[in-house]
Design an enzyme around this catalytic site. Structure first.
Site, PDB file in Angstrom:
ATOM      1  N   LYS A 135      40.503 -49.817  16.662  1.00  0.00           N
ATOM      2  CA  LYS A 135      39.536 -50.575  15.857  1.00  0.00           C
ATOM      3  C   LYS A 135      40.274 -51.724  15.194  1.00  0.00           C
ATOM      4  CE  LYS A 135      35.163 -50.290  14.707  1.00  0.00           C
ATOM      5  NZ  LYS A 135      34.074 -49.818  15.566  1.00  0.00           N
TER       6      LYS A 135
HETATM    7  P1  NAD Z   1      24.993 -56.136  12.827  1.00  0.00           P
HETATM    8  O1  NAD Z   1      25.949 -56.984  12.092  1.00  0.00           O
HETATM    9  O2  NAD Z   1      24.290 -56.680  14.014  1.00  0.00           O
HETATM   10  O3  NAD Z   1      23.852 -55.592  11.831  1.00  0.00           O
HETATM   11  C1  NAD Z   1      24.140 -54.961  10.625  1.00  0.00           C
HETATM   12  C2  NAD Z   1      22.841 -54.817   9.856  1.00  0.00           C
HETATM   13  O4  NAD Z   1      23.089 -54.072   8.671  1.00  0.00           O
HETATM   14  C3  NAD Z   1      22.243 -56.163   9.411  1.00  0.00           C
HETATM   15  O5  NAD Z   1      20.841 -56.108   9.552  1.00  0.00           O
HETATM   16  C4  NAD Z   1      22.614 -56.227   7.937  1.00  0.00           C
HETATM   17  O6  NAD Z   1      21.753 -57.035   7.171  1.00  0.00           O
HETATM   18  C5  NAD Z   1      22.485 -54.770   7.573  1.00  0.00           C
HETATM   19  N1  NAD Z   1      23.162 -54.434   6.335  1.00  0.00           N
HETATM   20  C6  NAD Z   1      24.367 -54.851   5.894  1.00  0.00           C
HETATM   21  N2  NAD Z   1      24.604 -54.347   4.672  1.00  0.00           N
HETATM   22  C7  NAD Z   1      23.539 -53.587   4.357  1.00  0.00           C
HETATM   23  C8  NAD Z   1      23.196 -52.793   3.250  1.00  0.00           C
HETATM   24  N3  NAD Z   1      24.009 -52.690   2.196  1.00  0.00           N
HETATM   25  N4  NAD Z   1      22.012 -52.129   3.269  1.00  0.00           N
HETATM   26  C9  NAD Z   1      21.183 -52.232   4.333  1.00  0.00           C
HETATM   27  N5  NAD Z   1      21.443 -52.968   5.405  1.00  0.00           N
HETATM   28  C10 NAD Z   1      22.613 -53.625   5.421  1.00  0.00           C
HETATM   29  O7  NAD Z   1      25.809 -54.816  13.173  1.00  0.00           O
HETATM   30  P2  NAD Z   1      25.499 -53.750  14.290  1.00  0.00           P
HETATM   31  O8  NAD Z   1      26.251 -54.125  15.508  1.00  0.00           O
HETATM   32  O9  NAD Z   1      24.041 -53.504  14.344  1.00  0.00           O
HETATM   33  O10 NAD Z   1      26.238 -52.472  13.695  1.00  0.00           O
HETATM   34  C11 NAD Z   1      25.629 -51.653  12.719  1.00  0.00           C
HETATM   35  C12 NAD Z   1      26.436 -50.378  12.565  1.00  0.00           C
HETATM   36  O11 NAD Z   1      26.505 -49.733  13.840  1.00  0.00           O
HETATM   37  C13 NAD Z   1      27.876 -50.563  12.121  1.00  0.00           C
HETATM   38  O12 NAD Z   1      28.220 -49.477  11.288  1.00  0.00           O
HETATM   39  C14 NAD Z   1      28.675 -50.496  13.403  1.00  0.00           C
HETATM   40  O13 NAD Z   1      29.985 -50.042  13.181  1.00  0.00           O
HETATM   41  C15 NAD Z   1      27.872 -49.469  14.157  1.00  0.00           C
HETATM   42  N6  NAD Z   1      28.071 -49.575  15.611  1.00  0.00           N
HETATM   43  C16 NAD Z   1      27.740 -50.721  16.281  1.00  0.00           C
HETATM   44  C17 NAD Z   1      27.961 -50.773  17.653  1.00  0.00           C
HETATM   45  C18 NAD Z   1      27.575 -51.983  18.468  1.00  0.00           C
HETATM   46  O14 NAD Z   1      27.736 -51.929  19.696  1.00  0.00           O
HETATM   47  N7  NAD Z   1      27.053 -53.038  17.873  1.00  0.00           N
HETATM   48  C19 NAD Z   1      28.525 -49.672  18.323  1.00  0.00           C
HETATM   49  C20 NAD Z   1      28.816 -48.519  17.612  1.00  0.00           C
HETATM   50  C21 NAD Z   1      28.585 -48.492  16.250  1.00  0.00           C
END
Ligand code: NAD
Length: 449
Positions: A123
Site C-alpha cells: 500500500k
Molecule cells: P473515492 O475517493 O472515489 O470516494 C470516496 C468517497 O468517500 C467520496 O464520496 C467522499 O466524499 C466520501 N467521503 C470522504 N470522507 C467522508 C466522510 N468523512 N464521511 C462520508 N463520506 C466521506 O474512493 P473509493 O475508491 O470509492 O474508495 C472508498 C473506500 O473503498 C476507501 O476506503 C478505499 O480504501 C476502499 N477501496 C477502494 C477500492 C477501489 O478499487 N477504488 C478497492 C478496495 C477498497
C-alpha cells in the site's frame, strides 16, 4: 513489541485522540484473533506473516502553481511477497500515515490470499489535501513520488493501483513516469486501474463496488441472514459516494434493492418518502454542484444519522474507523458490508457480534478491485484484452467461491463445541482462510536461506 514494524510501539501511537486503537494495532488484534484458530502451527511462522517486509518514507518536494515549494511526505509499504509481487493502492489524503498505510498493506496480503490471487500485499499514500491541489500540482506530486520510489515498484515486484482520491488519471501519470525511467520494456503491468486507452481493463473502475454487491448477494443466498435471502427488496444505506459507493448503489437498484440513503464528505441524504433514492437525479446534482445535499424529495442527514438508519444492509464505503465503540450500539442494520478498508474497529466488531449483526469483512467485500486489477495485469503481460462479460463472469466466480469458503468456515466455528468464547465472526473466518493459505505456502517455500 510492535510486530508490524519490529519496533517497540510509541505509547502515543497505540490509540488516537478518541481512544481508538491505531490502525496497525487494529490489524494486530485481528491477526491475533485468527491465530487462535491456527493451533499446531509454529508460532515463528505466524510471526513471519505479521510484520511488513519493507517500509519506505519519501519526502516529495513540489513546485506549486504559484511558484512556492512544498514538501509532502509519501509512503510505500510492502507487507508480504509470499504469493507474488506486492499489490496495493495509493491514496492521497491528509490523514495518510505510516501506521495507516502499514495496516492497509497487511489487509492486501490477506485479501489476495483469501481470493487466491497470486499477489502479495502492499500500500502507499501521500499525506496531502488533493482537493486543494490543481491537476498540474497533483501530476507533479505523483511523478516525483514515483521517481523517489525508483525500482521499489515494478511489474514483478510491487504494483500500485487507485485508492482514496486517486483515479485512472493518477495511474496514467504513474505509468508514464515509470515508463520514462525504464524505456524499451513492457511497463504496462507496473500499475493497474489505468485508463482503457492505455492498457486498462474493462470492468476495473466498477470492480470494487460490483464485488461488494456480489459478495453480499452470495452471503444472503447462502441463508446467512434469517428472513433475508436476496437483495430484492432489501433496504440499503451507503456511506461514501465515490467509485465504490456509487457503483454499488446502481447495481443494488438493478437487483431490486432500495438504496434509501447515501452520504459523502459534505453530508448525506435520505429519501423523504422512505423509498428508494433517484440515483440519476443524485448523480446529476453531484456532477453539477459537487454535493448530494438538497436533491429533490430527500431529507438532509449527517453521517452519524446514516450509520444509525434502520435498514437491511449498511455499506461503509468511505474511510476507516467509521463504526467504533462510540456508535456501534446505534447501528440498526442487519448486515454491514465493508466497501471501505477497515471501517469497523475491533471494539465495534465485538459489540456488533453480540448484537447479532453480521459484518462482511473488507478482505472479502472489497476484493473485487484487486481481482480485476489482477486480470488487468495478466492482460498487459499477454498484450491482450478480454471482453467485459468475460471479466465480470470471472469476478463473480471468484467472489462466490471465496464467500462460500468463508461462510462454510464460519458455520464450522459456530458448530465447534470446543470453540468456547473464541470469536466466530465472518472476519475471523475470512482471515483464518487467508492465513492457512499463507502458512502452507510459507512452509513449502521455507525461510530463506
Ligand atoms: P473515492 O475517493 O472515489 O470516494 C470516496 C468517497 O468517500 C467520496 O464520496 C467522499 O466524499 C466520501 N467521503 C470522504 N470522507 C467522508 C466522510 N468523512 N464521511 C462520508 N463520506 C466521506 O474512493 P473509493 O475508491 O470509492 O474508495 C472508498 C473506500 O473503498 C476507501 O476506503 C478505499 O480504501 C476502499 N477501496 C477502494 C477500492 C477501489 O478499487 N477504488 C478497492 C478496495 C477498497
Amino acid at each position: 513489541m510492535n510486530t508490524m514494524t519490529g519496533k517497540a510501539p510509541a505509547a502515543q501511537t497505540t490509540t488516537n485522540s478518541c481512544g481508538e486503537l491505531a490502525p496497525e494495532r487494529i490489524i494486530q488484534q485481528q491477526f491475533k484473533r485468527a491465530e487462535q484458530h491456527l493451533s499446531g502451527l509454529d508460532s515463528g511462522l505466524l510471526e513471519v506473516l505479521l510484520p511488513a517486509r519493507r517500509t519506505i518514507t519519501v519526502n516529495i518536494p513540489v513546485e506549486l502553481d504559484d511558484g512556492q515549494i512544498r514538501t509532502f511526505v509519501g509512503y510505500r509499504v510492502l507487507h508480504n511477497r509470499l504469493l507474488g509481487p506486492g499489490k496495493g493502492g495509493i491514496r492521497f489524503h491528509p490523514d495518510v500515515s505510516l501506521s495507516e498505510v502499514s495496516a492497509l498493506a497487511a489487509l492486501m496480503t490477506w485479501k489476495c490470499a483469501l481470493l487466491r490471487i497470486p499477489f502479495g500485499g502492499a500500500k502507499g499514500g501521500i499525506a496531502c489535501s488533493p482537493k486543494q491541489l490543481s491537476q498540474r500540482e497533483l501530476r507533479r506530486v505523483t511523478r516525483r513520488f514515483v521517481s523517489e520510489l525508483g525500482d521499489n515498484i515494478g511489474p514483478y515486484t510491487d504494483i500500485p493501483a487507485p485508492d482514496l482520491y486517486t483515479d485512472s488519471q493518477t495511474m496514467a501519470w504513474i505509468y508514464d513516469t515509470y515508463d520514462a525511467l525504464h524505456p524499451g520494456e513492457n511497463n504496462l503491468p507496473v500499475v493497474t486501474g489505468k485508463p482503457m486507452a492505455m492498457g486498462g481493463s474493462e470492468g476495473r473502475s466498477e470492480a470494487t463496488g460490483r464485488g461488494a454487491v456480489l459478495a453480499a448477494e452470495r452471503l444472503l443466498s447462502l441463508g446467512a441472514v434469517p428472513q433475508l435471502s436476496s437483495l430484492d427488496g432489501a433496504r440499503v444505506a451507503i456511506q461514501g459516494y465515490g467509485e465504490v459507493g456509487r457503483v454499488a448503489a446502481r447495481l443494488l437498484h438493478e437487483r431490486g434493492a432500495s438504496v434509501i440513503a447515501v452520504s459523502d464528505s459534505r453530508g448525506g441524504v435520505l429519501a423523504s418518502n422512505g423509498d428508494r433514492l433517484d440515483l440519476d437525479q443524485l448523480n446529476a446534482q453531484k456532477a453539477e454542484t459537487g454535493t448530494l445535499v438538497g436533491v429533490a424529495e430527500t431529507r438532509t442527514i449527517t453521517n452519524a444519522d446514516l450509520l444509525a438508519l434502520d435498514c437491511d444492509l449498511l455499506i461503509p464505503a468511505a474511510l476507516g474507523g467509521q463504526i467504533h465503540a462510540g456508535n456501534a450500539q446505534a447501528v440498526n442494520a442487519r448486515v454491514i458490508v465493508e466497501g471501505a478498508n477497515r471501517p469497523v474497529t475491533p471494539e465495534a466488531d465485538d459489540i456488533l457480534t453480540k448484537r447479532g449483526i453480521l459484518v462482511l469483512p473488507d478482505i472479502l467485500a472489497n476484493a473485487g478491485g484487486v481481482t480485476v486489477s489482477y486480470y488487468e495485469w495478466v492482460q498487459n503481460i499477454e498484450h491482450h484484452s478480454w471482453p467485459l462479460e468475460d471479466i465480470n463472469g470471472r469476478l463473480r466466480a471468484r467472489i462466490n467461491n471465496a464467500t462460500d469458503r468463508v461462510v462454510a468456515r464460519w458455520r464450522a466455528f459456530a458448530s465447534d463445541q470446543d470453540n468456547g468464547e473464541r470469536c466466530t465472526d465472518l472476519r475471523t473466518a475470512a482471515l483464518v482462510e487467508a492465513l492457512e493459505r499463507l502458512t502452507s505456502v510459507l512452509e513449502q517455500r521455507g525461510v530463506w536461506p
